[in-house]
Design an enzyme around this catalytic site. Structure first.
Site, mmCIF file in Angstrom:
data_model
loop_
_atom_site.group_PDB
_atom_site.id
_atom_site.type_symbol
_atom_site.label_atom_id
_atom_site.label_comp_id
_atom_site.label_asym_id
_atom_site.label_seq_id
_atom_site.Cartn_x
_atom_site.Cartn_y
_atom_site.Cartn_z
ATOM 1 N N LYS A 158 0.836 -1.209 0.000
ATOM 2 C CA LYS A 158 0.000 0.000 0.000
ATOM 3 C C LYS A 158 0.864 1.250 0.000
ATOM 4 C CE LYS A 158 -3.924 -0.210 2.576
ATOM 5 N NZ LYS A 158 -4.829 -0.535 3.729
ATOM 6 N N GLY A 164 -8.305 6.250 -2.759
ATOM 7 C CA GLY A 164 -9.126 5.739 -3.857
ATOM 8 C C GLY A 164 -8.610 4.420 -4.414
ATOM 9 N N GLU A 200 1.056 -4.948 4.287
ATOM 10 C CA GLU A 200 -0.009 -5.377 5.188
ATOM 11 C C GLU A 200 -0.420 -6.786 4.836
ATOM 12 O OE1 GLU A 200 -3.536 -2.864 5.196
ATOM 13 O OE2 GLU A 200 -2.571 -1.525 6.610
ATOM 14 N N GLU A 275 -11.998 3.772 9.881
ATOM 15 C CA GLU A 275 -12.391 2.675 9.002
ATOM 16 C C GLU A 275 -11.639 1.401 9.371
ATOM 17 O OE1 GLU A 275 -13.781 4.975 4.969
ATOM 18 O OE2 GLU A 275 -11.847 3.968 4.899
ATOM 19 N N GLU A 287 -7.909 3.086 7.812
ATOM 20 C CA GLU A 287 -7.594 4.512 7.736
ATOM 21 C C GLU A 287 -8.607 5.343 8.513
ATOM 22 O OE1 GLU A 287 -7.755 6.554 3.976
ATOM 23 O OE2 GLU A 287 -9.517 5.475 3.303
ATOM 24 N N ARG A 291 -13.092 14.061 8.176
ATOM 25 C CA ARG A 291 -14.098 14.941 7.567
ATOM 26 C C ARG A 291 -15.457 14.259 7.692
ATOM 27 N NH1 ARG A 291 -15.187 11.600 3.344
ATOM 28 N NH2 ARG A 291 -13.413 10.471 2.538
ATOM 29 N N VAL A 294 -19.614 10.877 2.997
ATOM 30 C CA VAL A 294 -20.794 10.823 2.126
ATOM 31 C C VAL A 294 -21.939 10.092 2.848
ATOM 32 C CG1 VAL A 294 -21.684 9.948 -0.076
ATOM 33 C CG2 VAL A 294 -19.335 10.795 0.056
HETATM 34 P P1 ADP Z 1 -7.793 4.160 0.016
HETATM 35 O O1 ADP Z 1 -7.421 5.353 0.828
HETATM 36 O O2 ADP Z 1 -7.006 4.036 -1.249
HETATM 37 O O3 ADP Z 1 -9.269 4.011 -0.170
HETATM 38 P P2 ADP Z 1 -7.826 2.078 2.101
HETATM 39 O O4 ADP Z 1 -6.715 1.786 3.018
HETATM 40 O O5 ADP Z 1 -9.034 2.751 2.670
HETATM 41 O O6 ADP Z 1 -7.251 2.910 0.857
HETATM 42 O O7 ADP Z 1 -8.280 0.760 1.386
HETATM 43 C C1 ADP Z 1 -9.213 0.779 0.345
HETATM 44 C C2 ADP Z 1 -9.813 -0.582 0.169
HETATM 45 O O8 ADP Z 1 -8.804 -1.548 -0.151
HETATM 46 C C3 ADP Z 1 -10.514 -1.126 1.391
HETATM 47 O O9 ADP Z 1 -11.840 -0.666 1.515
HETATM 48 C C4 ADP Z 1 -10.443 -2.612 1.103
HETATM 49 O O10 ADP Z 1 -11.424 -2.916 0.133
HETATM 50 C C5 ADP Z 1 -9.083 -2.781 0.466
HETATM 51 N N1 ADP Z 1 -8.040 -3.096 1.457
HETATM 52 C C6 ADP Z 1 -7.297 -2.210 2.165
HETATM 53 N N2 ADP Z 1 -6.453 -2.845 3.000
HETATM 54 C C7 ADP Z 1 -6.648 -4.165 2.817
HETATM 55 C C8 ADP Z 1 -6.081 -5.357 3.396
HETATM 56 N N3 ADP Z 1 -5.109 -5.313 4.311
HETATM 57 N N4 ADP Z 1 -6.551 -6.556 2.959
HETATM 58 C C9 ADP Z 1 -7.520 -6.629 2.021
HETATM 59 N N5 ADP Z 1 -8.090 -5.553 1.445
HETATM 60 C C10 ADP Z 1 -7.662 -4.341 1.829
#
Ligand code: ADP
Length: 448
Positions: A158, A164, A200, A275, A287, A291, A294
């Protein structure tokens, strides 16, 4: 309390903020691009200022124009809505440097949570459970290999500055790790100007469950339960519900208390969302959004609390009027995000709305800036309305949702309404039995 607030946004959220201001006796200043001169948020606001040409980079993201608009109209505070400048720490700083109140957290908290690595460390230190992974950024494949082996494959790479879903890659096995790291880092550099990545554990079929918090500047923090936002396409949420069909009252109370204590320890102010991915009864932080979200209305429907009003009160320095014990979750709420898009290909469908009829009746809320004759501009995201229904039970809410969707008329453009009607026929959805990958699998089948 403020007597005039500038709303630095457009569409349904600008209208949502306007509504809270109106009920509080606060006058509103709308800002708009040249493409939005006839928009509903502009028509309803007390005053409006054109801040630039249609592209968001020249208008809704134009900080000098927004600050000037606040100064010439004598606004005392700025509400950023969601998207655009809402998580821009620099904007929050500039707003405050001009003697205006930023209706949101401090710039430092925005910055802390905007970087996923510092966010993860901050919440972990405050007692929130996180996804097992690397401690901080991982620079090279050689550094990553032993960490990946320890957490076990598949692993997810990540981007620290990600958003997004960009800059995110799965490595199923060790021999895919190097390439996945390079791709994720390159994607992140191009999109965010920061190629830092971290590792992760990849969770297979989790749910997305998020906790809403509200904090004032006097040390009071409450949590308002959870929202289940597992129904996503390309990391974009389509439908959200509160409470989650998967959580027990005991689990809710437990995670809510962990989050409440952590947010208090961090010294956060305003509304925020923590989240989590949730799998086999375990929560894993992904994360924090600093804010309004939606999907905030589903929480409002089951708590009876106006989150925008609370945001404004906190920004004015007032203490919360509610304690954790006052918060009772009543019934069930579901939100459908209605986009002007082709319901099969999801291609945007801007254009003139020739007919519009809003559904109504008991337990039905439509947050939308649409009106008959309105032309949906092609420059912005395609959300045209959020249909939120509330019922005593999930079963009643689903029945109500169907009849509200059937009542809604939007002609002239394509919308995603048919998707929700089909979804209501699906046993897994009706039973609340779904995870974050379910919707994409279902859509793939549906669209053959
Ligand atoms: P962004 O800020 O790009 O939206 P997030 O960290 O919120 O990133 O992750 C976006 C989406 O990616 C999550 O809602 C989930 O669907 C998937 N995701 C994130 N981390 C993991 C993980 N460790 N394992 C599986 N899916 C993940």
């Amino acid at each position: 309390m403020f007597d005039k607030i500038l709303i630095a946004n457009r569409g349904e959220i600008a209208l949502r903020v306007h509504r809270a201001c109106r009920e509080m006796g606060i006058r509103t200043v709308a800002v708009h691009s040249e493409a939005d001169a006839n928009a509903m948020h502009v028509r309803l606001a007390d005053e409006s200022v054109c801040i630039g040409p249609p592209p968001a980079g020249k208008s809704y993201l134009n900080i000098p124009a927004i600050i000037t608009a606040a100064e010439v109209t004598g606004a005392q505070a700025v509400h950023p809505g969601y998207g655009f400048l809402s998580e821009n720490a620099r904007f929050a700083e500039i707003v405050e440097a001009h003697g205006l109140a930023f209706i949101g957290p401090t710039a430092d908290h925005i910055r802390m949570m905007g970087d996923k690595i510092t966010a993860k460390k901050a919440v972990m230190d405050a007692g929130i459970p996180v996804v097992p992974g690397s401690e901080g950024g991982v620079a090279t494949y050689e550094d990553a290999k032993p960490i990946a082996e320890e957490i076990g494959y598949p692993v997810l790479i990540k981007a620290a500055s990600g958003g997004g879903g960009r800059g995110m890659k799965v490595a199923e096995t060790a021999d895919k790790l190097k390439e996945a790291m390079q791709t994720a880092s390159a994607e992140a550099s191009a999109a965010f100007g920061d190629g830092t990545v971290y590792l992760e554990k990849y969770l297979g079929q989790p749910r997305h469950i998020e906790i809403q918090v509200l904090a004032d500047t006097h040390g009071n923090v409450v949590h308002l339960g959870e929202r289940d936002c597992s129904l996503q396409r390309r990391h974009q949420k389509l439908l959200e519900e509160a409470p989650s069909p998967a959580l027990s009252d005991a689990e809710r109370a437990e995670i809510g208390e962990v989050v409440r204590k952590a947010i208090s320890a961090i010294g956060y102010r305003g509304v925020g969302t923590i989240e989590f991915l949730w799998e086999n009864g375990e929560f894993y932080f992904i994360e924090m959004n600093t804010r309004l979200q939606v999907e905030h209305p589903v929480t409002e429907m089951i708590t009876g609390i106006d989150l925008v009003r609370e945001q404004i009160r906190v920004a004015a320095g007032l203490p919360l009027e509610i304690t954790q014990d006052d918060i009772q979750l009543e019934g069930w709420a579901i939100e459908c995000r209605i986009n002007a898009e082709n319901p099969k290909t999801f291609a945007p469908s801007p254009g003139k709305v020739t007919e519009f009829h809003a559904p109504g009746g008991l337990g039905v809320r439509l947050d939308s800036a649409l009106y008959a004759g309105y032309s949906i501009p092609p420059y912005y995201d395609s959300l045209i309305g959020k249909l939120i229904v509330h019922g005593r039970t999930r079963e009643e809410t689903l029945l109500r949702l169907r009849r509200a969707l059937e009542e809604m008329v939007v002609s002239g453009v394509e919308t995603t309404i048919p998707i929700f009607l089909d979804l209501l026929e699906e046993a897994d959805f009706v039973n609340g039995d779904y995870h974050i990958r379910w919707l994409e699998e279902w859509l793939a089948q549906r669209n053959g």
